[in-house]
Design a protein around this motif. Sequence first.
Motif, short mmCIF file in Angstrom:
data_model
loop_
_atom_site.label_atom_id
_atom_site.label_comp_id
_atom_site.label_asym_id
_atom_site.label_seq_id
_atom_site.Cartn_x
_atom_site.Cartn_y
_atom_site.Cartn_z
N GLU A 169 -17.12 -17.59 26.21
CA GLU A 169 -16.78 -16.38 25.46
C GLU A 169 -16.85 -15.14 26.35
OE1 GLU A 169 -18.25 -15.73 21.53
OE2 GLU A 169 -18.22 -17.88 21.08
N ALA A 170 -17.82 -15.09 27.25
CA ALA A 170 -17.90 -13.96 28.18
C ALA A 170 -16.65 -13.94 29.07
CB ALA A 170 -19.16 -14.04 29.03
N LEU A 171 -16.27 -15.10 29.60
CA LEU A 171 -15.07 -15.18 30.44
C LEU A 171 -13.81 -14.83 29.64
CD1 LEU A 171 -15.75 -18.35 32.59
CD2 LEU A 171 -15.59 -16.00 33.39
N ASN A 172 -13.71 -15.31 28.41
CA ASN A 172 -12.54 -14.98 27.58
C ASN A 172 -12.44 -13.48 27.36
OD1 ASN A 172 -11.97 -17.71 27.35
ND2 ASN A 172 -12.77 -17.90 25.28
N GLY A 173 -13.57 -12.84 27.12
CA GLY A 173 -13.58 -11.39 26.94
C GLY A 173 -13.10 -10.66 28.18
N TRP A 174 -13.59 -11.11 29.34
CA TRP A 174 -13.16 -10.47 30.60
C TRP A 174 -11.67 -10.71 30.86
CZ3 TRP A 174 -18.05 -12.55 33.41
CH2 TRP A 174 -19.12 -11.66 33.23
N MET A 175 -11.21 -11.92 30.62
CA MET A 175 -9.81 -12.23 30.91
C MET A 175 -8.86 -11.51 29.93
SD MET A 175 -9.81 -13.85 33.68
CE MET A 175 -8.12 -14.46 33.80
N ALA A 176 -9.35 -11.10 28.77
CA ALA A 176 -8.52 -10.37 27.80
C ALA A 176 -8.41 -8.88 28.14
CB ALA A 176 -9.08 -10.55 26.39
N SER A 177 -9.24 -8.43 29.06
CA SER A 177 -9.23 -7.02 29.46
C SER A 177 -8.54 -6.88 30.81
CB SER A 177 -10.68 -6.52 29.57
OG SER A 177 -10.76 -5.37 30.37
N PRO A 178 -7.50 -6.05 30.92
CA PRO A 178 -6.77 -5.95 32.19
C PRO A 178 -7.66 -5.59 33.40
CG PRO A 178 -5.56 -4.85 30.45
CD PRO A 178 -6.88 -5.24 29.87
N GLU A 179 -8.61 -4.68 33.23
CA GLU A 179 -9.47 -4.28 34.36
C GLU A 179 -10.41 -5.42 34.78
OE1 GLU A 179 -9.44 -2.52 31.42
OE2 GLU A 179 -8.15 -0.85 32.01
N HIS A 180 -10.99 -6.08 33.80
CA HIS A 180 -11.92 -7.17 34.11
C HIS A 180 -11.17 -8.38 34.69
CE1 HIS A 180 -14.24 -4.80 31.12
NE2 HIS A 180 -15.21 -5.04 31.99
N ARG A 181 -10.01 -8.64 34.15
CA ARG A 181 -9.16 -9.73 34.65
C ARG A 181 -8.79 -9.47 36.12
NH1 ARG A 181 -5.48 -13.45 32.44
NH2 ARG A 181 -3.64 -13.78 33.71
N ALA A 182 -8.42 -8.22 36.42
CA ALA A 182 -8.06 -7.85 37.79
C ALA A 182 -9.24 -8.08 38.75
CB ALA A 182 -7.60 -6.40 37.84
N ALA A 183 -10.45 -7.82 38.29
CA ALA A 183 -11.63 -8.06 39.14
C ALA A 183 -11.78 -9.54 39.45
CB ALA A 183 -12.88 -7.52 38.45
N ILE A 184 -11.63 -10.38 38.44
CA ILE A 184 -11.77 -11.83 38.63
C ILE A 184 -10.67 -12.38 39.53
CG2 ILE A 184 -11.63 -14.05 37.40
CD1 ILE A 184 -13.13 -12.63 35.07
N LEU A 185 -9.49 -11.80 39.42
CA LEU A 185 -8.33 -12.30 40.19
C LEU A 185 -8.06 -11.49 41.46
CD1 LEU A 185 -5.90 -13.07 37.22
CD2 LEU A 185 -7.43 -14.65 38.45
N ASP A 186 -9.02 -10.68 41.87
CA ASP A 186 -8.83 -9.88 43.09
C ASP A 186 -8.78 -10.79 44.31
OD1 ASP A 186 -9.43 -8.20 45.45
OD2 ASP A 186 -9.78 -6.63 43.97
N VAL A 187 -7.71 -10.69 45.06
CA VAL A 187 -7.49 -11.54 46.23
C VAL A 187 -8.45 -11.19 47.38
CG1 VAL A 187 -5.66 -10.12 47.26
CG2 VAL A 187 -5.69 -12.59 47.64
N ARG A 188 -9.03 -9.99 47.35
CA ARG A 188 -9.85 -9.52 48.48
C ARG A 188 -11.33 -9.87 48.35
NH1 ARG A 188 -7.36 -3.74 47.58
NH2 ARG A 188 -7.58 -4.63 45.52
N VAL A 189 -11.75 -10.51 47.28
CA VAL A 189 -13.17 -10.84 47.12
C VAL A 189 -13.41 -12.31 47.45
CG1 VAL A 189 -13.59 -9.00 45.47
CG2 VAL A 189 -12.96 -11.26 44.62
N ARG A 190 -14.60 -12.59 47.99
CA ARG A 190 -14.97 -13.96 48.38
C ARG A 190 -16.29 -14.41 47.77
NH1 ARG A 190 -13.20 -17.72 49.81
NH2 ARG A 190 -14.35 -18.33 51.64
N ASP A 191 -17.15 -13.46 47.45
CA ASP A 191 -18.51 -13.76 47.00
C ASP A 191 -18.69 -13.36 45.54
OD1 ASP A 191 -19.23 -14.48 49.68
OD2 ASP A 191 -19.47 -12.34 50.12
N ALA A 192 -19.62 -14.03 44.88
CA ALA A 192 -19.92 -13.70 43.48
C ALA A 192 -21.43 -13.72 43.26
CB ALA A 192 -19.26 -14.71 42.54
#
Length: 184
Positions: A134-157
Amino acid sequence: MHPARQLSRRESLVRRPPYCVRTTALLAWAMMAVILLLAITGTASGKRPDTDTWRLDMLRRLNAIREQHGLTALRLDNRLNKAAQLHTNNMIHRDFFDHKDPDGAKMTERADAFGYRWRRIIENIAAGHPNIQEALNGWMASPEHRAAILDVRVRDAGIGYSYAPNDWGNVTKIHYWTLLVGSE
């Protein structure tokens, strides 16, 4: 035998035995130590799992999403985990829900404090979602949060989660999540 002397309210407040002062100081230090321990170990009140399996499960799901978009997998970074957990615990203990804490500290300062020398860093927070999906679904439904998850320039979490079954105050969401993604 001397008669017992009644102290006025003012005198009782002023004339505290030395052991009360020492006890009060020790209790204050103990409370600060517990809060620091919570931030470092990532242990929160409530039904928090004893292991990091929840953290690995979220990372697996994040990487599945990234793989669907042709992106490289993220790897857990312990420094980012600590920074994310600190912020998550802080949101509960200090009764706020924001990327900045009440003192004005931001994700960059939290990452710096744990030694992560970021070139890029992004933070997602969520509250009220009772499980990882549910947390992931919420993030993926938000354009800003989705962009963070799908940012090509990040490697670490780094991932933080806290469960507060007796949540009190102005923000009462019970489940709190923080995701930090970045690259050094």
